[in-house]
Design an enzyme around this catalytic site. Structure first.
Site, PDB file in Angstrom:
ATOM      1  CB  SER A  63       2.049  -8.816  -4.207  1.00 24.73           C
ATOM      2  OG  SER A  63       2.857  -7.894  -4.921  1.00 24.73           O
ATOM      3  CE  LYS A 105       8.370 -10.248 -10.547  1.00 27.73           C
ATOM      4  NZ  LYS A 105       8.880 -10.894  -9.321  1.00 27.73           N
ATOM      5  N   GLY A 117       4.294 -14.390   3.713  1.00 27.05           N
ATOM      6  CA  GLY A 117       2.966 -14.157   3.179  1.00 27.05           C
ATOM      7  C   GLY A 117       2.662 -15.144   2.069  1.00 27.05           C
TER       8      GLY A 117
END
Length: 317
Positions: A256, A183, A9
């Site tokens: 995202s 993260k 993607g």
């Protein structure tokens, strides 16, 4: 190095182009027919920081089509689809293949150990970003980095070298789980709040209570992490968030999850805020903010899917 990127993607395509430009043999693997068809027909269009678009030619196949053997498979499949992806690409995984997972969310390593030996697993985190504008076209901004660790103690230096040949700023870390949780903390703030506030990263930062909301999420996460033996550095995450808000870094980027919502896809919220809420409930730790954020994102998923379905119906009439 012969490299496959499973999950081609927005981010997978950006890394793929960088690795191909550095001289590596790159194959993309994805399950979106329109995206694959667009790249096969017109190439992959990349627009970086408002520069003139560039078009790259590289093979992109479905998991069922890809054949051969690869030195490295980079996994960027969404965490909920990781198990299925690994099942589908099992024929191209040999005992010499190393697999580097860079997907957001928690629980990826556990999924991978069901499919390959620990000696083959590299786990990492990345701050590189990318936006999929339409099938076959991505927009990129800023730069990033990759931290990774060989879970089973294998030699990861050749992979680090290959990534750095492509300018991906990779380095080994002795404690990738802490980095993964770090993260995850960044994503647990920026991903759902960008969706709920309909904002890119920089726009989120203009909210007067932006960091207050971030702390609501992160302080609950810190308690959950402690119950799992993970030390969560809240101040460090806040510092990284402040850096990412700047347009020259990732401020102009829509995370995202925002992109998934816009495309009517299920998000990975259950492996971020939902993960903290679920573990918190198991451990007797209150996580009201993360639980609420999770429920709101699931509601947003439903609303946007219905909207897209109605738009499709009107288009077909």
């Amino acid at each position: 190095m012969k490299i496959a990127i499973a999950g081609f993607g927005a981010l997978g395509a950006r890394l793929g182009v960088m690795l191909q430009t550095a001289g590596h043999e790159v194959t993309g693997i994805d399950g979106w027919p329109a995206h694959i068809a667009a790249i096969k027909t017109n190439g992959l269009t990349v627009v970086h920081d408002q520069e003139t678009p560039k078009v790259y030619q590289l093979p992109v196949l479905t998991p069922q089509e890809v054949t051969g053997a690869f030195d490295l498979i980079i996994l960027l499949t969404k965490t909920p689809q990781l198990d299925r992806m690994l099942t589908d690409i099992a024929p191209i995984i040999t005992d010499k293949t190393q697999l580097l997972v860079l997907s957001n969310g928690l629980g990826n390593i556990e999924v991978m150990t069901k499919h390959v030996a620990k000696q083959q697993i590299l786990a990492g985190v990345t701050l590189w970003t990318s936006t999929l504008v339409k099938p076959g076209e991505i927009h990129t901004t800023g730069s990033g980095s990759i931290k990774l660790q060989a879970i089973g103690g294998a030699d990861a230096q050749p992979v680090v070298a290959a990534l750095n040949e492509a300018g991906l700023n990779a380095e080994l870390t002795p404690d990738v789980l802490t980095a993964i949780w770090h993260k995850a903390g960044i994503n647990a703030v920026l991903n759902p709040l960008s969706v709920l506030l309909d904002a890119n990263i920089a726009e989120f930062g203009t909210a007067g209570n932006a960091m207050d909301m971030a702390l609501n999420i992160l302080e609950e996460m810190q308690q959950v992490g402690a119950s799992q033996g993970i030390k969560v550095d809240v101040s460090g995450i806040i510092a990284d968030l402040s850096r990412l808000l700047k347009p020259e870094n990732a401020g102009n980027h829509y995370p995202s999850m925002y992109q998934d919502i816009q495309n009517g896809k299920r998000t990975e919220i259950d492996f971020l805020n939902g993960y903290f809420a679920r573990i918190g409930q198991q451990e007797g730790i209150a996580t009201p903010f993360n639980a609420l954020v999770t429920r709101l994102i699931h509601a947003k998923e439903d609303i946007e899917r219905v909207k897209l379905a109605k738009q499709q119906e009107n288009f077909e009439i």
